[in-house]
Design a protein around this motif. Structure first.
Motif, PDB file in Angstrom:
ATOM      1  N   MET A 243     -12.710 -23.794 -33.277  1.00  0.00           N
ATOM      2  CA  MET A 243     -11.360 -24.330 -33.134  1.00  0.00           C
ATOM      3  C   MET A 243     -11.298 -25.766 -33.618  1.00  0.00           C
ATOM      4  O   MET A 243     -10.341 -26.186 -34.261  1.00  0.00           O
ATOM      5  N   ALA A 244     -12.328 -26.540 -33.309  1.00  0.00           N
ATOM      6  CA  ALA A 244     -12.327 -27.933 -33.747  1.00  0.00           C
ATOM      7  C   ALA A 244     -12.294 -28.020 -35.261  1.00  0.00           C
ATOM      8  O   ALA A 244     -11.592 -28.853 -35.836  1.00  0.00           O
ATOM      9  N   LEU A 245     -13.037 -27.144 -35.927  1.00  0.00           N
ATOM     10  CA  LEU A 245     -13.019 -27.142 -37.385  1.00  0.00           C
ATOM     11  C   LEU A 245     -11.631 -26.846 -37.910  1.00  0.00           C
ATOM     12  O   LEU A 245     -11.147 -27.482 -38.850  1.00  0.00           O
ATOM     13  N   ALA A 246     -10.961 -25.848 -37.302  1.00  0.00           N
ATOM     14  CA  ALA A 246      -9.631 -25.484 -37.778  1.00  0.00           C
ATOM     15  C   ALA A 246      -8.644 -26.618 -37.566  1.00  0.00           C
ATOM     16  O   ALA A 246      -7.790 -26.892 -38.405  1.00  0.00           O
ATOM     17  N   ILE A 247      -8.746 -27.311 -36.409  1.00  0.00           N
ATOM     18  CA  ILE A 247      -7.826 -28.406 -36.135  1.00  0.00           C
ATOM     19  C   ILE A 247      -8.086 -29.569 -37.084  1.00  0.00           C
ATOM     20  O   ILE A 247      -7.176 -30.160 -37.647  1.00  0.00           O
ATOM     21  N   GLU A 248      -9.370 -29.914 -37.275  1.00  0.00           N
ATOM     22  CA  GLU A 248      -9.707 -31.044 -38.127  1.00  0.00           C
ATOM     23  C   GLU A 248      -9.274 -30.805 -39.564  1.00  0.00           C
ATOM     24  O   GLU A 248      -8.996 -31.743 -40.303  1.00  0.00           O
TER      25      GLU A 248
ATOM     26  N   ALA B 186      -3.849 -25.778 -25.630  1.00  0.00           N
ATOM     27  CA  ALA B 186      -4.147 -24.344 -25.530  1.00  0.00           C
ATOM     28  C   ALA B 186      -5.639 -24.060 -25.609  1.00  0.00           C
ATOM     29  O   ALA B 186      -6.130 -23.102 -24.997  1.00  0.00           O
ATOM     30  N   THR B 187      -6.374 -24.881 -26.348  1.00  0.00           N
ATOM     31  CA  THR B 187      -7.790 -24.604 -26.599  1.00  0.00           C
ATOM     32  C   THR B 187      -8.619 -24.470 -25.323  1.00  0.00           C
ATOM     33  O   THR B 187      -9.353 -23.489 -25.163  1.00  0.00           O
TER      34      THR B 187
ATOM     35  N   ARG C 110       9.171 -22.172 -23.634  1.00  0.00           N
ATOM     36  CA  ARG C 110       8.561 -20.955 -23.105  1.00  0.00           C
ATOM     37  C   ARG C 110       7.085 -20.836 -23.453  1.00  0.00           C
ATOM     38  O   ARG C 110       6.410 -19.928 -22.974  1.00  0.00           O
ATOM     39  N   ASN C 111       6.577 -21.730 -24.289  1.00  0.00           N
ATOM     40  CA  ASN C 111       5.190 -21.643 -24.751  1.00  0.00           C
ATOM     41  C   ASN C 111       4.307 -22.760 -24.213  1.00  0.00           C
ATOM     42  O   ASN C 111       3.221 -22.990 -24.740  1.00  0.00           O
ATOM     43  N   GLN C 112       4.751 -23.451 -23.178  1.00  0.00           N
ATOM     44  CA  GLN C 112       4.022 -24.619 -22.704  1.00  0.00           C
ATOM     45  C   GLN C 112       3.157 -24.283 -21.489  1.00  0.00           C
ATOM     46  O   GLN C 112       3.410 -23.323 -20.772  1.00  0.00           O
ATOM     47  N   GLY C 113       2.149 -25.105 -21.248  1.00  0.00           N
ATOM     48  CA  GLY C 113       1.291 -24.933 -20.083  1.00  0.00           C
ATOM     49  C   GLY C 113       0.548 -23.614 -20.132  1.00  0.00           C
ATOM     50  O   GLY C 113       0.022 -23.200 -21.170  1.00  0.00           O
ATOM     51  N   ALA C 114       0.507 -22.922 -18.991  1.00  0.00           N
ATOM     52  CA  ALA C 114      -0.190 -21.638 -18.916  1.00  0.00           C
ATOM     53  C   ALA C 114       0.434 -20.601 -19.830  1.00  0.00           C
ATOM     54  O   ALA C 114      -0.225 -19.643 -20.234  1.00  0.00           O
TER      55      ALA C 114
ATOM     56  N   VAL D  63       1.129 -16.348 -24.411  1.00  0.00           N
ATOM     57  CA  VAL D  63       1.729 -16.030 -25.700  1.00  0.00           C
ATOM     58  C   VAL D  63       0.661 -15.691 -26.736  1.00  0.00           C
ATOM     59  O   VAL D  63       0.835 -14.787 -27.559  1.00  0.00           O
ATOM     60  N   LEU D  64      -0.479 -16.367 -26.699  1.00  0.00           N
ATOM     61  CA  LEU D  64      -1.547 -16.070 -27.653  1.00  0.00           C
ATOM     62  C   LEU D  64      -2.082 -14.653 -27.473  1.00  0.00           C
ATOM     63  O   LEU D  64      -2.214 -13.886 -28.440  1.00  0.00           O
ATOM     64  N   PHE D  65      -2.384 -14.279 -26.229  1.00  0.00           N
ATOM     65  CA  PHE D  65      -2.979 -12.961 -25.998  1.00  0.00           C
ATOM     66  C   PHE D  65      -1.936 -11.852 -26.026  1.00  0.00           C
ATOM     67  O   PHE D  65      -2.251 -10.714 -26.384  1.00  0.00           O
ATOM     68  N   HIS D  66      -0.710 -12.176 -25.670  1.00  0.00           N
ATOM     69  CA  HIS D  66       0.379 -11.212 -25.835  1.00  0.00           C
ATOM     70  C   HIS D  66       0.559 -10.877 -27.308  1.00  0.00           C
ATOM     71  O   HIS D  66       0.619  -9.702 -27.697  1.00  0.00           O
ATOM     72  N   GLU D  67       0.635 -11.899 -28.147  1.00  0.00           N
ATOM     73  CA  GLU D  67       0.829 -11.654 -29.573  1.00  0.00           C
ATOM     74  C   GLU D  67      -0.365 -10.920 -30.180  1.00  0.00           C
ATOM     75  O   GLU D  67      -0.205  -9.991 -30.970  1.00  0.00           O
ATOM     76  N   ALA D  68      -1.581 -11.324 -29.817  1.00  0.00           N
ATOM     77  CA  ALA D  68      -2.763 -10.647 -30.350  1.00  0.00           C
ATOM     78  C   ALA D  68      -2.830  -9.197 -29.898  1.00  0.00           C
ATOM     79  O   ALA D  68      -3.389  -8.342 -30.598  1.00  0.00           O
TER      80      ALA D  68
END
Length: 398
Positions: free
Chosen positions: A36-41, A216-217, A274-278, A283-288
């Motif tokens: 994840m760090a690589l993708a963000i950087e 989110a990370t 609707r996508n903040q905090g928990a 939303v990530l796992f719902h979409e996946a």
């Protein structure tokens, strides 16, 4: 949130989904932080030739089992500009920006997720105002009334702009690889608006996207392994073996996000409340989950047809939302979850219950017939045919 395939629908049924579930490919999350760090950087704030939001990887590249699940986050200039212009066109035309949070609330009365640009008190130069206005005009005429998900041309456009993340232009002036092949009028509108967007709003939007990714990370690191395992077991499927690309944009449609398949590609709004905090974890796992649960959609269609009932297509998404929410709720409610206060948990679940999304008619049926199946899966007592029985009972009850 909704989903549509990018190409021809894949033939995937529940029977096919009973292939062996590879536990070792789901439960280990050793390399999450580094990837994840690589993708963000790799996400540059201003795209210029040789720099952009996406680090290069070979087509079809797969990860070792020890690296599941991996969401590869991006904050890309052209994709963000496209979604902002789409939003601005809808604001001008007074089209809904978000789905109603209550069944009787009209979408047009919802607060805007972001204000019109330029904002109050912000003065553009004459040249900036002309360039930005012409780009919004183009989107009003051609794209603002189209669906980001179900319109195949919009999907193709989004995919192409993602591919152009490393380019400083779309017409090929900076190199043959930056000739997008998009319509000349669209390229002119995007390139004209690009200078204004870079100078005025992109840095702020990119910071918001990066902040969302940073928040989110750790949630994914802490809970992602177990969530991937649970969802794969529920849907009798396998967690995706490739990196899951997630493009984070300040605006991502009326549902705050959407997913396309072949390849699996998630777009999420960093600015949607609707996508903040928990909710970022949900939303990530719902979409996946859309990649795991095509068999559920096919089974629902069969059950409706066998009963000669009108198909309620939103039931599939409600089931995915309900399932992911149940497991996320368990995850963040466990003792030891860092920094998670009970008041925050309760507020989150109040905002995200099915009744808040217009799916209140499904709540009783899912509580009565789907939740027992989820509990049986977690106890290890569910049989291979129990998922179809549970879905049949849900459809019969509606």
């Amino acid at each position: 949130m909704r989903i549509a395939p990018q190409g021809a629908p894949r033939a995937r049924t529940l029977a096919a989904a009973t292939r062996k579930w590879r536990r070792s490919g789901v439960v280990i999350l050793l390399a999450m932080l580094g990837l994840m760090a690589l993708a963000i950087e790799a996400a540059a704030q201003v795209p210029v030739p040789g720099k952009g939001s996406s680090r290069a990887r070979k087509p079809g590249e797969q990860l070792e089992a020890a690296q599941y699940p991996v969401f590869e986050f991006h904050s890309g200039f052209w994709n963000n500009l496209h979604h902002v212009l789409y939003e601005q066109a809808r604001i001008r035309e007074q089209r809904p920006l978000a789905r109603p949070e209550t069944p009787n609330q009209r979408a047009g009365t919802l607060p805007k997720l972001s204000a019109g640009l330029p904002g109050p008190g912000e003065v553009l130069t004459a040249e900036e105002a002309r360039a930005w206005g012409e780009a919004v005009d183009y989107y009003v005429r051609t794209l603002g009334n189209r669906d980001l998900l179900f319109d195949s041309d919009m999907t193709i456009l989004k995919n192409r702009l993602v591919e152009m993340a490393n380019c400083g232009d779309l017409s090929g002036r900076s190199g043959a690889g930056c000739a997008s092949g998009l319509k000349a009028e669209l390229v002119a509108a995007l390139e004209s608006a690009a200078g204004v967007y870079r100078a005025r709003w992109w840095n702020e939007h990119d910071r918001a996207n990066r902040a969302w990714i940073a928040a989110a990370t750790p949630l994914v690191q802490e809970h992602g392994t177990l969530l991937a395992e649970q969802l794969a077991r529920v849907y009798q499927s396998e967690w995706p073996t490739k990196r899951i690309r997630v493009d984070v944009c300040v605006y991502a449609g009326v549902h705050g996000g959407y997913t396309t398949l072949d390849p699996l590609h998630i777009t999420i709004s960093s600015g949607d409340v609707r996508n903040q905090g928990a909710a970022a974890l949900e939303v990530l796992f719902h979409e996946a989950s859309h990649d795991l649960a095509e068999g559920v959609r096919n089974a629902l269609l069969r059950e409706y047809r066998q009963r000669s009932k009108p198909v309620r297509r939103e039931l599939w998404d409600a089931i995915l939302f309900y399932t992911t929410t149940e497991f996320v709720k368990q995850a963040i409610s466990r003792e030891g979850t860092a920094g998670r206060k009970r008041a925050e948990q309760e507020a989150y679940w109040d905002r995200h219950r099915l009744t808040a999304r217009g799916w209140q008619n499904f709540q009783r049926a899912l509580d009565r017939h789907w939740k027992p199946y989820l509990e049986a899966v977690m106890l290890g007592s569910a049989g291979p045919d129990d998922i179809e029985r549970a879905l049949a009972r849900v459809v019969e009850a509606l």
